[in-house]
Design a protein around this motif. Structure first.
Motif: not given
Length: 1229
Positions: A945-965
Motif C-alpha cells: 500500500f505504501q508503494t502504491h501511495a508513493e506512486s500516486q499523485d499526492s494531490s489526488s485521492s487514491v484510485d480504487f480502480s488502478s491495477a496496483s490497488f
C-alpha cells in the motif's frame, strides 16, 4: 399408532356429529399415544376415547413386543417404528405379524403402517385421520395444503392417503433439520438398512395374498406420494426412499409373475397339443385360469409401477436435495439390472444420462455405478448402442472429475465399455485415457493401469502363441516391448515409477520377470532375433530399476500417496521373497550389465542404484564373494571413466551401502573403498601441486582445468557419504576458495566442487563433536565455521547459484545443531545470520527467482521449441529449489519472520510457478506462531500500500480502480482464503490483522481542526477482505476497536470517507446490530430544542480539545432516555463481566489494557460529549469492565457516548442485557 376410525362409532360424540354421517370422527396420535381429536368437548369424553384407543393399540401390537435394555431399564417396543428401529426381531416375523393384524382388521393395521412412515420421517407431532367416503368431497383434493401457523409455531400438512384424509401436525424447529435417514452412527445406519429391508420383505410376503386387494398398495402409494410433495425435507427424503425401494420390490414381483405366466403358457400349449381333438379338459381349464390370473396380476403390478414412477420418480429425480436424486438414480439402475426387458430402453436410460451432468458428486457416482452394472453384462451392453453414442463423450471426460471417487468409477466404467462394446472407444479416446497412469491419485492411476494393461499390453493367447525366436520368454518379451514402446511414445521418461506403480496390481507377474528383462539387455544381434535400440535399452533399464524399487519397498513412489502404507503379514512375506529373488539374480547379472554399458552415464547411473535393494547377507550365505569382487572392480572402473555427478553419487552410495559394519562382507568392501579413495586423493594432490607450482597461479590450460575439475567432483561425491577427514582435504580446498576470493580467476566449474568439499569437511567435523571435545577444538571449529559462512556470502554473486543452496543448508544446520547434548559446544558453534547477510539472501531471491524475463518472439522449428521449453522447465526447477531453500530459513526462524512479507508479495503474480511453495510457507509459519504470522501478512499488505501511495499523485485521492490497488485487494482475498473454514481456529490471527490494519489506516492522522483525512484510510478496503473470517462476537469487538478512532457517525458528504463506510458495513454484514446502527429515525421522537451543554473530554495525552463553532450550536439530547439505557445496562453487570473475561482470554490485544483512543477530532464538524451519568457509572464500575466503551484513560465517557454531526444523526452506543447496538435519534440543528 392411529386408532381405527370405526372403533369409536358407538361413542356419545357420534351423536353430536350426526350431521356429518359420512365422516367418522377424527382420531389422532402423538408420540405413539392415541388421542381423540374430533369434536369431543368434555375431559370425560376425551378420557374414555383415550382408554379405548389404548386398548386397541395394545391389542394390535401385543404380538410384536420387543424389549431392549437402555440405561439399565427394559424398554418395550410397542409400535412398528420401535420394532424396526431396534432390529431385535427377524424382519420376516415382524412383517408376518403385521399381515395377520391386517387380515383381522385392515384399517387398524394400515393406520399403524401410516404412522410408521410418519415416525420414520422424524416427525414428533400429531397425525389426524378422517375417512374419505363421500363422492361430494372430490374437491378435497384441491384443498390439500401445507401451512405454517406463525402464532402456534406448528406446521400443518393435509393430504389424501385413500381412503383417509391425513393431517400431520408437528412443531417446527428451523434450526434442527435432523431426521433418522441423515443421522450418523452405527445405530442409524442400521435403521436405514432395516427400513429398506422392511419394505422389501413386506412386498415379498404380501405378493401371494393381500398385495392385489386394491386397498393396501393404493393407500401406501397415495401416502408416499402425498409426503413426497411436502416442502419438508424429511418427508420428501423418507417417502422417496420408501417409494423407490417399494418399486424395486414390485419389479422383482413383476419379474416372477412374468416367468410364471410364461411357464403357464408353455404348459397350456403342451397340454393343448396332448389332448388332441377333445374339446374340454379340466387340466386345460385350470391352466387357462392360472394364465389369466397371472395376466390380471401383471396388469395390477404394472399399474402400481406406473403410479410410483410417474407420481414419485419423475418429480423427485430432480429434487433440490442431492440425497433424494441419488436415491432415485440408484434404484433406476437396479430396475434395469433386475428386469432389463421392461426397463432397458431409452425411456429410462435417459434419466441416468442426464444425471451424469449433476453438480453433486454423489449423484454422478450413483449414475456411474448403475451403468457399471449394465455394461458388465455383455448381453445388456449390446443393447446400449444409442446410449453409448449419446453420452460417451461425457463419460470419457469424467476421469477428470474433481471428485476422486467419481473419476475412479468413471475409469472402471470405461474399462467395461471397452471390453463389452465393440468399437465403443476410438483410438483417440484410448490415448487420452492411457495418460491417467501418470496421475498422482493412486486409485485412479491403478484403474487406468488396468485399462492400459488389458487394452494394450495383454492380448488373448499370449501364453500359447510364442513369437518366433522368443524362447521361454516369448510372451513376457512381447509385453515388455509393447510397454517400452508406449513409454517412449509418451515422452514422459521421468515418470516411469508412476507408470510401473499403476500397472503393478495388474501386470505384476511379467513386471517381476527380471530374468527376461536382463536377457533382452545382454542379448547380442549374433544370437538371433531383433536387438533393442539404444533408446529402448535406456527405457528398459529405467523400468528394471522402477520394478526393483516397487518390489523391494512395497509402497507407492513419492508424490503418490500421503504416507507409506502399512504392509500386512502376507505382503511382508511377498516383499522378502522378492528382495531375495532380486539379490540372487542381480548379484550375478549386474557386473555384466555394468561392463556392457560402462561408457553410458545414464544407464550406469540407473544400474548402480539396484544394489540399494539387495539382501546383503546372500553374499556370505550363498558364497558369492567372487561376484562381489566383480561388482567392486566394475564400480572402480566406472568412477575412473566418468565425471558426471549422477554416476559418481550413485557409486558413492553403493559403496556406503555395501560398507555396513554389521555384515560379513564389510572388510572386503572397506579395503576396496580405501584403495579407491587413495587413488582419487593421489590424483587430486598431484594436480593441485602442479597448479601451485606455476608462477602465475593456476594454469589456464584447458586439459589441466578439465582434469582438475573431474578430480574435485570425484572427491566431493565420495566426501558426501564417506568421512575423508584423515586425508586433510579441508585445508586444500579452503586454499582454493581463498585464492578465488582474492583473484577471481578460477574456472566456474571448479568453484562448486571446491565449495562442496569444504562444506562436507566441516559437516564431518561437526558430526565428530562429542561431550569430551576440548574447548580449544571447539573454538577453532567455531572460527572455521564463521569463515566458511563469509566465503559462501562472497560467492552469492557468482554465476553458480548452488553457492546459495549450500549457504542456506549451512545456516540451517548451524542454527539447529545438537552436538551430542554438549551445551558448551552448542553455545560456541551456534550461529544466526546478521542483518546484512539476511538482506543479501533476500536480494539474491529477488534477483534470481522473482525476476521477470521478457519473452522474445522467435520463429523456431519444432525441435528448437522443444529444447527451449525443456530449458525453461529446468530453469523453473532451479528457481523453485532456490525459493524453497530460502523459505526453509524463514520457517525454522533462521532469518526474521518479517522477511516472508517480501516473498508474499509475489503470491498472486507467480502463483502458477511458486504458489504451492509460498502457501506451504505461510501454513508452516502460522503453525509456529499465529500472531506473528498474521503480522507478517498485514506487513506485506502495508508495504504494498505504501508503494502504491508513493506512486500516486499526492494531490489526488487514491484510485480504487488502478491495477496496483486491484492487485492488493486480490492478494488480501487470497490471504483470507488460506485461513479455511474454521473461524474459531483462526480467530486470533484474523483479529490481529484487523487490529494492525485499523492502526495503520489511522496512522499519521493530522489536522485536529478536522481539515485532513488520515492518509492511509483507503487501506480499510484492503483489510475488509478479512471481515468474513471473523466470528460474530469478534466483529463486534473489532467494530468497537474501530470506534476508538472515530466516535462520531460518518459525514454524508464526499467520497473520501467511503473506505471507512465500506469497512464498517463489512463488519456489520448479517449482524443484528446493522439494523440498529442504520435504524429508522422513528424509534425515538426528535430531540427538542434545549440549552446547549458544555462537555470536556481528555485526550490520551491529557490535553483538552478546542471547542468548535459546531459544538456550540448542538442541542443536548433527552437525558431521561440516556439514564434509562444506563440503568438497563447496569442490571446485566455480571453477564458483561463474564463476557469481558472471555474476550480478554481469547483476544487480549483488542482489550482495553493497551489501547487508547487515537483519532477524534480530525473528522470535519464532529463533536464528542459525555452523558451526565458519567461519574456515577464510573464509580459503580458497570462500564469500566467493557472494552468497547472504556479505553483505560482517565476522563473518558463510559455510560453512554453521544456524538452529533452536521448530518442531524445522533447515535447512542449502549448495552441492554445481553444486547449491544446503536439507537439512532433524529435531531434538529
Amino acid at each position: 399408532m392411529i386408532a381405527e376410525p370405526n372403533a369409536a362409532s358407538n361413542l356419545p360424540s357420534q351423536k353430536e356429529n350426526a350431521v356429518h354421517d359420512e365422516t367418522v370422527p377424527e382420531s389422532a396420535v402423538q408420540n405413539g399415544r392415541c388421542v381423540r381429536n374430533g369434536n369431543l368437548k368434555t375431559p370425560r369424553e376425551k378420557r374414555k376415547v383415550r382408554e379405548q384407543c389404548e386398548n386397541i393399540r395394545r391389542n394390535s401390537s401385543s404380538c410384536r413386543r420387543v424389549s431392549q435394555l437402555q440405561n439399565g431399564k427394559v424398554v418395550e417396543a410397542v409400535t412398528l417404528f420401535d420394532v424396526v428401529s431396534m432390529g431385535k426381531q427377524a424382519m420376516q416375523s415382524v412383517v408376518d405379524d403385521w399381515i395377520e393384524a391386517y387380515k383381522q382388521d385392515r384399517n387398524v393395521a394400515l393406520l399403524d403402517l401410516i404412522n410408521f412412515f410418519i415416525q420414520c420421517s422424524g416427525c414428533q407431532g400429531m397425525v389426524t385421520a378422517e375417512m374419505f367416503q363421500s363422492l361430494h368431497k372430490k374437491d378435497v383434493m384441491r384443498k390439500m395444503t401445507e401451512n405454517f401457523d406463525e402464532e402456534t409455531g406448528l406446521q400443518y400438512k393435509k393430504f389424501i392417503a385413500y381412503p383417509w384424509i391425513l393431517t400431520v401436525t408437528w412443531p417446527v424447529d428451523k434450526d434442527n433439520e435432523d431426521y433418522p435417514l441423515i443421522r450418523t452412527g452405527p445405530y442409524w445406519k442400521k435403521f436405514k438398512a432395516n427400513f429398506c429391508e422392511f419394505i422389501a420383505v413386506l412386498v415379498q410376503q404380501c405378493q401371494c395374498s393381500i398385495l392385489y386387494d386394491s386397498y393396501l398398495m393404493d393407500t401406501i402409494i397415495s401416502l408416499l406420494t402425498g409426503l413426497a410433495d411436502s416442502m419438508v425435507r424429511a418427508f420428501r427424503h423418507t417417502s422417496t426412499l420408501a417409494a423407490m425401494k417399494l418399486l424395486t420390490a414390485i419389479v422383482s414381483v413383476h419379474l416372477n409373475l412374468d416367468v410364471n405366466k410364461h411357464n403357464a403358457q408353455r404348459l397350456y400349449e403342451v397340454e393343448k397339443k396332448r389332448i388332441g381333438g377333445k374339446r374340454t379338459n379340466y387340466r386345460l381349464d385350470q391352466l387357462e385360469r392360472k394364465r389369466k390370473e397371472y395376466e390380471h396380476k401383471l396388469v395390477e403390478i404394472q399399474n402400481m409401477m406406473n403410479a410410483i414412477f410417474k407420481g414419485m420418480f419423475l418429480n423427485r429425480y430432480r429434487d433440490v436435495i442431492p440425497e433424494i436424486r441419488a436415491t432415485c438414480i440408484e434404484e433406476i439402475g437396479s430396475w434395469i439390472k433386475i428386469y432389463p426387458d421392461a426397463f432397458l430402453n431409452d425411456s429410462y436410460l435417459k434419466y441416468i444420462g442426464w444425471m451424469l451432468y449433476d453438480k453433486q458428486a454423489e449423484v454422478r457416482l450413483k449414475c456411474l455405478l448403475g451403468l457399471q452394472g449394465i455394461y458388465s453384462r455383455k448381453e445388456l451392453a449390446s443393447r446400449m448402442d444409442l446410449f453409448t453414442s449419446r453420452f460417451k463423450d461425457r463419460i470419457v471426460s469424467m476421469p477428470l472429475d474433481k471428485d476422486h471417487e467419481v473419476a475412479v468409477q468413471a475409469m472402471k466404467l470405461l474399462m467395461l465399455m471397452s471390453q463389452n462394446c465393440e468399437d465403443a472407444l476410438s483410438a483417440e479416446d484410448c490415448e487420452t485415457l492411457y495418460q491417467f497412469v501418470y496421475t498422482a491419485h493412486r486409485p485412479l492411476a491403478v484403474a487406468a493401469g488396468e485399462f492400459l494393461y488389458k487394452r494394450l499390453l495383454s492380448h488373448e493367447g499370449d501364453e500359447e502363441v510364442q513369437p518366433k525366436g522368443g524362447g521361454k520368454f516369448g510372451a513376457s518379451t512381447d509385453q515388455l516391448k509393447r510397454l517400452i514402446r508406449f513409454f517412449l511414445e509418451n515422452e514422459l521418461h521421468k515418470h516411469v515409477a508412476y507408470l510401473i506403480d499403476s500397472l503393478w496390481d495388474w501386470a505384476g507377474k511379467f513386471l517381476k520377470d527380471w530374468e527376461c528383462m536382463t536377457t533382452l539387455l545382454l542379448k547380442n544381434t549374433e544370437d538371433g532375433g531383433e536387438a533393442l535400440s539404444d533408446a529402448h535399452e535406456s527405457a528398459l533399464i529405467e523400468i528394471i530399476l522402477a520394478t526393483v524399487r516397487e518390489a523391494a519397498e512395497g509402497h507407492p513412489p513419492v508424490g503418490r500417496g500421503a504416507a507409506k502404507k502399512i504392509l500386512s503379514v502376507k505382503e511382508k512375506k511377498i516383499q522378502l521373497e522378492d528382495c531375495t529373488k532380486i539379490t540372487e539374480h542381480f548379484i550375478m547379472v549386474l557386473p555384466q550389465l555394468l561392463a556392457k554399458y560402462s561408457t553410458d552415464a545414464q544407464k550406469v547411473a540407473n544400474l548402480l542404484q539396484i544394489p540399494q535393494y539387495y539382501d546383503l547377507d546372500v553374499y556370505s550365505t550363498g558364497h558369492l564373494e567372487k561376484h562381489l569382487d566383480a561388482l567392486l572392480r566394475g564400480i572402480k572402473d566406472i568412477v575412473a571413466k566418468h565425471s558426471d555427478m549422477s554416476v559418481l553419487e550413485a557409486s558413492s552410495r553403493t559403496y556406503s551401502i555395501l560398507c555396513s559394519e554389521d555384515i560379513a562382507i564389510y572388510s572386503q568392501v572397506d579395503h576396496a573403498r580405501t584403495e579407491l579413495i587413495d587413488e582419487l586423493m593421489g590424483q587430486f594432490n598431484q594436480l593441485l601441486d602442479g597448479f601451485w607450482e606455476k608462477e602465475e597461479g593456476f594454469c589456464t590450460d584447458a586439459g589441466e582445468t578439465s582434469r582438475m575439475q573431474s578430480a574435485l567432483r570425484r572427491v566431493a561425491a565420495f566426501h558426501n557419504t564417506h568421512d575423508l577427514t584423515k586425508w586433510n582435504l579441508y585445508d586444500k580446498t579452503l586454499k582454493l576458495l581463498v585464492f578465488e576470493m582474492e583473484h577471481w580467476s578460477l574456472p566456474v566449474l571448479m568453484i562448486l566442487p571446491a565449495l562442496q568439499c569444504t562444506y562436507f569437511s566441516l559437516l564431518w567435523q561437526l558430526a565428530a563433536v562429542s561431550e569430551n571435545s576440548p574447548k580449544e577444538t571447539l573454538v577453532a571449529l567455531q572460527r572455521e565455521l564463521r569463515r566458511f559462512s563469509q566465503i559462501c556470502t562472497c560467492f552469492l554473486h557468482h554465476k553458480e547459484k548452488d553457492a546459495f543452496m549450500i549457504l542456506c543448508d549451512w545456516l540451517l544446520i548451524l542454527s539447529h545443531q545438537d552436538s551430542n547434548n554438549n551445551e558448551e559446544a552448542v553455545g560456541l558453534l551456534d550461529y544466526l545470520p546478521n542483518t546484512s547477510l539476511q538482506e543479501k539472501l533476500l536480494l539474491f531471491i529477488q534477483e534470481h527467482v522473482f525476476i521477470e524475463e521478457e519473452e522474445e518472439s522467435k520463429d523456431l522449428t519444432e525441435e528448437e521449441e522443444r529444447k527451449d521449453e525443456s530449458c525453461k522447465l529446468d530453469d523453473l526447477h532451479k528457481k523453485r529449489s532456490l525459493l524453497a531453500a530460502y523459505c526453509k530459513l524463514i520457517v525454522y526462524n533462521v532469518v526474521e519472520m518479517t522477511a516472508a512479507a517480501e516473498v508474499y508479495k509475489y503470491y498472486v503474480k507467480t502463483y502458477n510457478d511458486f504458489g504451492d511453495i509460498i502457501k506451504e510457507t505461510l501454513s508452516r509459519m502460522r503453525h509456529n506462531n499465529k500472531i506473528q504470522s498474521a503480522k507478517t501478512l498485514i506487513l506485506c499488505l502495508q508495504q504494498l500500500f505504501q508503494t502504491h501511495a508513493e506512486s500516486q499523485d499526492s494531490s489526488s485521492s487514491v484510485d480504487f480502480s488502478s491495477a496496483s490497488f486491484t492487485n492488493m485487494k486480490e492478494l488480501a482475498r487470497r490471504f483470507s482464503l488460506t485461513f479455511g473454514w474454521d473461524q474459531v481456529k483462526s480467530r486470533e490471527s484474523v483479529a490481529m490483522i484487523h487490529k494492525e490494519g485499523i492502526e495503520f489506516a489511522f496512522r499519521g492522522a493530522t489536522g485536529v481542526d478536522g481539515k485532513c483525512l488520515p492518509p492511509n484510510l483507503s487501506f480499510l478496503l484492503i483489510i475488509s477482505e478479512f471481515s468474513n473470517k471473523l466470528l460474530k462476537p469478534d466483529k463486534r469487538l473489532v467494530y468497537g476497536y474501530l470506534q476508538r478512532y472515530i466516535a462520531e457517525p460518518l459525514p454524508c458528504r464526499g467520497d473520501e470517507w467511503q473506505p471507512l463506510i465500506w469497512y464498517r458495513n463489512s463488519l456489520l454484514a448479517n449482524e443484528d446490530e446493522e439494523s440498529s446502527v442504520l435504524g429508522s429515525s422513528g424509534e425515538w421522537s426528535p430531540v427538542g430544542t434545549s440549552k446547549p451543554s458544555s462537555f470536556k473530554r481528555k485526550l490520551s495525552n491529557g490535553s483538552l480539545p478546542e471547542t468548535s463553532q459546531t459544538e456550540a450550536a448542538l442541542k443536548a439530547p433527552d437525558l431521561q432516555c440516556a439514564s434509562q439505557l444506563a440503568s438497563a445496562a447496569g442490571k446485566s453487570r455480571k453477564k458483561l463481566k463474564s463476557r469481558e473475561m472471555h474476550l480478554q482470554e481469547h483476544l487480549p490485544f483488542l482489550c482495553p489494557g493497551g489501547l487508547r483512543r487515537r483519532y477524534w477530532a480530525s473528522v470535519p464538524s464532529w463533536t464528542n460529549f459525555d452523558c451526565a451519568e458519567e461519574k456515577t457509572s464510573k464509580e459503580e464500575g458497570s462500564w469500566s469492565q467493557f472494552p468497547y466503551l472504556w479505553s483505560g484513560s482517565e476522563g473518558y465517557g463510559v455510560g453512554c457516548s453521544l456524538a452529533v454531526c452536521c448530518s442531524q444523526m445522533l447515535s447512542i452506543f449502549c448495552i441492554s442485557g445481553n444486547e449491544r447496538g446503536f439507537l439512532s435519534l433524529q435531531i434538529c440543528c
